[in-house]
Design an enzyme around this catalytic site. Sequence first.
Site, mmCIF file in Angstrom:
data_model
loop_
_atom_site.group_PDB
_atom_site.id
_atom_site.type_symbol
_atom_site.label_atom_id
_atom_site.label_comp_id
_atom_site.label_asym_id
_atom_site.label_seq_id
_atom_site.Cartn_x
_atom_site.Cartn_y
_atom_site.Cartn_z
ATOM 1 N N THR A 188 0.825 -1.206 0.000
ATOM 2 C CA THR A 188 0.000 0.000 0.000
ATOM 3 C C THR A 188 0.862 1.260 0.000
ATOM 4 O O THR A 188 0.373 2.342 -0.277
ATOM 5 C CB THR A 188 -0.925 0.047 1.232
ATOM 6 O OG1 THR A 188 -0.111 -0.050 2.412
ATOM 7 C CG2 THR A 188 -1.928 -1.090 1.210
ATOM 8 N N GLU A 206 -0.551 -8.060 10.182
ATOM 9 C CA GLU A 206 -1.709 -8.624 10.892
ATOM 10 C C GLU A 206 -1.921 -10.091 10.506
ATOM 11 O O GLU A 206 -2.769 -10.782 11.071
ATOM 12 C CB GLU A 206 -2.970 -7.819 10.548
ATOM 13 C CG GLU A 206 -3.224 -6.667 11.507
ATOM 14 C CD GLU A 206 -2.104 -5.644 11.537
ATOM 15 O OE1 GLU A 206 -1.760 -5.129 10.473
ATOM 16 O OE2 GLU A 206 -1.574 -5.391 12.627
ATOM 17 N N ASN A 283 4.522 -3.723 13.436
ATOM 18 C CA ASN A 283 4.222 -4.471 14.646
ATOM 19 C C ASN A 283 4.619 -5.936 14.541
ATOM 20 O O ASN A 283 4.882 -6.455 13.471
ATOM 21 C CB ASN A 283 2.727 -4.375 14.946
ATOM 22 C CG ASN A 283 1.873 -4.802 13.776
ATOM 23 O OD1 ASN A 283 1.648 -4.020 12.862
ATOM 24 N ND2 ASN A 283 1.399 -6.049 13.777
ATOM 25 N N ASP A 328 0.673 -3.452 18.688
ATOM 26 C CA ASP A 328 0.583 -2.944 17.313
ATOM 27 C C ASP A 328 1.138 -1.528 17.223
ATOM 28 O O ASP A 328 0.645 -0.707 16.472
ATOM 29 C CB ASP A 328 -0.873 -3.013 16.806
ATOM 30 C CG ASP A 328 -1.008 -2.679 15.324
ATOM 31 O OD1 ASP A 328 -0.001 -2.742 14.604
ATOM 32 O OD2 ASP A 328 -2.130 -2.339 14.900
ATOM 33 N N LYS A 355 3.386 5.208 16.622
ATOM 34 C CA LYS A 355 2.111 4.946 17.265
ATOM 35 C C LYS A 355 2.206 4.879 18.783
ATOM 36 O O LYS A 355 1.234 5.105 19.484
ATOM 37 C CB LYS A 355 1.509 3.636 16.713
ATOM 38 C CG LYS A 355 0.841 3.812 15.355
ATOM 39 C CD LYS A 355 0.496 2.490 14.699
ATOM 40 C CE LYS A 355 -0.737 1.832 15.263
ATOM 41 N NZ LYS A 355 -1.073 0.596 14.510
ATOM 42 N N TRP A 416 -0.296 6.621 9.923
ATOM 43 C CA TRP A 416 0.476 6.851 8.689
ATOM 44 C C TRP A 416 0.281 8.255 8.121
ATOM 45 O O TRP A 416 1.093 8.716 7.320
ATOM 46 C CB TRP A 416 0.090 5.823 7.610
ATOM 47 C CG TRP A 416 -1.344 5.963 7.209
ATOM 48 C CD1 TRP A 416 -2.403 5.290 7.728
ATOM 49 C CD2 TRP A 416 -1.876 6.884 6.244
ATOM 50 N NE1 TRP A 416 -3.564 5.740 7.152
ATOM 51 C CE2 TRP A 416 -3.263 6.713 6.242
ATOM 52 C CE3 TRP A 416 -1.313 7.827 5.392
ATOM 53 C CZ2 TRP A 416 -4.101 7.460 5.410
ATOM 54 C CZ3 TRP A 416 -2.149 8.577 4.572
ATOM 55 C CH2 TRP A 416 -3.532 8.374 4.589
ATOM 56 N N CYS A 616 -12.747 -10.809 7.792
ATOM 57 C CA CYS A 616 -13.786 -9.926 7.238
ATOM 58 C C CYS A 616 -13.609 -8.456 7.596
ATOM 59 O O CYS A 616 -14.046 -7.568 6.849
ATOM 60 C CB CYS A 616 -15.172 -10.361 7.732
ATOM 61 S SG CYS A 616 -15.420 -12.150 7.695
ATOM 62 N N HIS A 620 -15.128 -5.017 5.926
ATOM 63 C CA HIS A 620 -16.474 -4.744 6.443
ATOM 64 C C HIS A 620 -16.463 -4.026 7.795
ATOM 65 O O HIS A 620 -17.521 -3.609 8.265
ATOM 66 C CB HIS A 620 -17.276 -6.045 6.527
ATOM 67 C CG HIS A 620 -17.496 -6.650 5.171
ATOM 68 N ND1 HIS A 620 -18.383 -6.127 4.270
ATOM 69 C CD2 HIS A 620 -16.913 -7.699 4.554
ATOM 70 C CE1 HIS A 620 -18.353 -6.841 3.149
ATOM 71 N NE2 HIS A 620 -17.461 -7.794 3.296
ATOM 72 N N MET A 656 -15.715 -9.499 -3.868
ATOM 73 C CA MET A 656 -15.834 -10.317 -2.656
ATOM 74 C C MET A 656 -15.514 -11.769 -3.059
ATOM 75 O O MET A 656 -16.345 -12.481 -3.633
ATOM 76 C CB MET A 656 -17.256 -10.208 -2.092
ATOM 77 C CG MET A 656 -17.617 -11.247 -1.047
ATOM 78 S SD MET A 656 -16.648 -11.127 0.479
ATOM 79 C CE MET A 656 -16.928 -12.775 1.146
HETATM 80 CA CA CA Z 1 -0.547 -3.107 12.318
#
Ligand code: CA
Length: 693
Positions: A188, A206, A283, A328, A355, A416, A616, A620, A656
């Site tokens: 990203t 993650e 993290n 994190d 963070k 970020w 998800c 979502h 999806m």
């Molecule tokens: Ca993270």
Amino acid sequence: MFSNVPHPLKLVDTASAWCLGIAAGCVIFATGCGQVDQGQEPPSALPDTEWPLHGLTAAEARFSPLDQIHVDNVGRLGLAWSFDMDSTRGLEATPIMVDGVLYVTSTWSRVYAVDARTGTLLWEYDPDVPGGWARHACCDVVNRGVAISGDRVFVGTLDGRLVALNRADGRVLWDTDTINRSPPYTITGAPRVVGDLVIIGNGGGEFNVRGYVSAYRADTGEMAWRFYTVPGRGDDPHENPALERAAETWPGVDWSVTGGGGTAWDSIAYDADLDLLYVGTGNGSPWARHMRSTESGDHLYLSSILALRPDTGALAWYYQTTPGDNWDYTATQNMILTELEIDDVQRKVLLQAPKNGFFYVLDRATGELLSAEPYVTVTWASHIDMVSGRPVETGQGDYSEQRQLVFPSTLGGHNWHPMAYSPETGLVYIPAREASGYFHPTKLNWFELGSEEAARQTGQPTPKIAGQLLAWDPVTQQAAWRVHQPGLYNGGVLATAGNLVLHGDGDGFLYAHAADTGEERLKLELGTGVIAPPITYSLDGVQYVALLAGYNGIEDDSTPVHRYRNDGRLLVFKLDGRPVPLPKQRPPPQPFPPPADLAAIPGEISHGEGLYLRWCVGCHGIEGTTRGPDLRRMTLGTRGVFHEIVMDGLYAPKGMAGFDDVLSQDDSLAILAFLNEQTRQAHLAQQDGTWAD
Ligand code: CA
């Protein structure tokens, strides 16, 4: 159009005397630069000025010497033109402006080249990221921008490719797979170019990946080097001595649950004088240190600032902000290189507000810690010990046995969204955030925001839970001023020689504040929440401000997504422009099906919750976001084909993908059971009048 192709580090034509330090790519505007006297330069004399690199220069300070738009006239800012980004999700990119063309990225890593004077589309490129790759992205299908060098445009794609495009027409020159398709990495962040190398990291912290940053040859796309940020699993030989040392800090590690993490998903800066490349790492995977290993250890190089030799990728030095990261607390937040006088000595410094809530000033030649103080409320550590350079943990952040409320939350005191530094005021402008969060001893990568009341009950401070624009003095390590914002999410920041700090906000306004005092000088309604940072450039004597509007974050009362569609736009402003047209009204949300109509599901709700948070939540969200549909509002008809959607990919054409490679039928049932329970609770809240929509 591109007959006079500029060098990527060239900022200006006629006004290069503004700052000759730019060519060196470091310590830009630190002393005596950008001192253009307001009012003495008529607008027609304003030279064409580009925004050629992600942070304007390789030092990433995001301070522009332009001052046609200044603190006394910024109230006249209006729209010059806008461009439809064909997105209803979050937009995070920093536009790049070179030779009269803006290069911007949208969702799904799409690239647009747009005439910077008019907004006319010149070309577009779609890397055709498979829709199903969205499930590997923790935080939406976002992209933070391109890098440009010579006649080439470089973009990282969500599915892990690095692509070189012809700057004139968007034609693909090479397309390199940086991840070999597995495990589930994502890109990203924006690439950076150093010499003839393109530097790119990736995300996936993650999802138990092993982080790394790589360099590719700009001309061929061939890999030059790769630096893994954490050691490899098991008995594999270590790739270099730095990883051999790191391995000693991972005792008792359960490699069946962790790939390490430490992903370098955003922050990169470069100092040409020292020839050092700075990379921020993320993290641990999973977040909880007690889940990663049975023994305590620093788990190098999680949550660290790495200084690498750009030609080889060898580690010169490192500083770990959060040893044995447990919350994190990434150190992927943007790093700014400048010079500061500290204790009567001029130091080349690196500034970061990661963070974990502490603002760090490091000597960037050596990695020596010069100072560190909390810039928001911090309760996981009391302070940073200046002898060892390590945080002193309080125990409040230990959630190995029980749920704990901790400041900052996993969203970070700063994320970020880039901060900026003005050498004219000597202040760093941080899009900061005050919030606490709960962490759980057994739930994987789980968090919940804490309230002021919860903080009071646990004897912790009770700051206003909100975003804020924070002006921070990096020498005295104190706030010069703070402006509280309505919601939790704020956009990246631009500082200018017009004594201005400009930023968009999650509330759908563009703000300008006086850089020296914090006084608000502009509040311009956009109707679209902003998280991306503005840039500025000038063409034909006119100064422009360019900004992507497109929200991605928690919805609260302040966010305009309740009223307007989240249609992504590139908005470009100038003095005496026109009003910004508001987006189309959002249609009323689909009602929650009544609990009585929801079928009884035999799945386990808690099992379903865990799966939802694993697979998800990225699209979502929790309790509804702007990324994908709020699944609590699924119709009974959609619930009737839930299995076909989740397992068989019925909605794959809509982005999806099916999950039958990682979920069982029972898993799918458990997720639906969890969603039905969430729907029941939402329905009840609506009936009780405790629902805010
Ligand atoms: Ca993270």
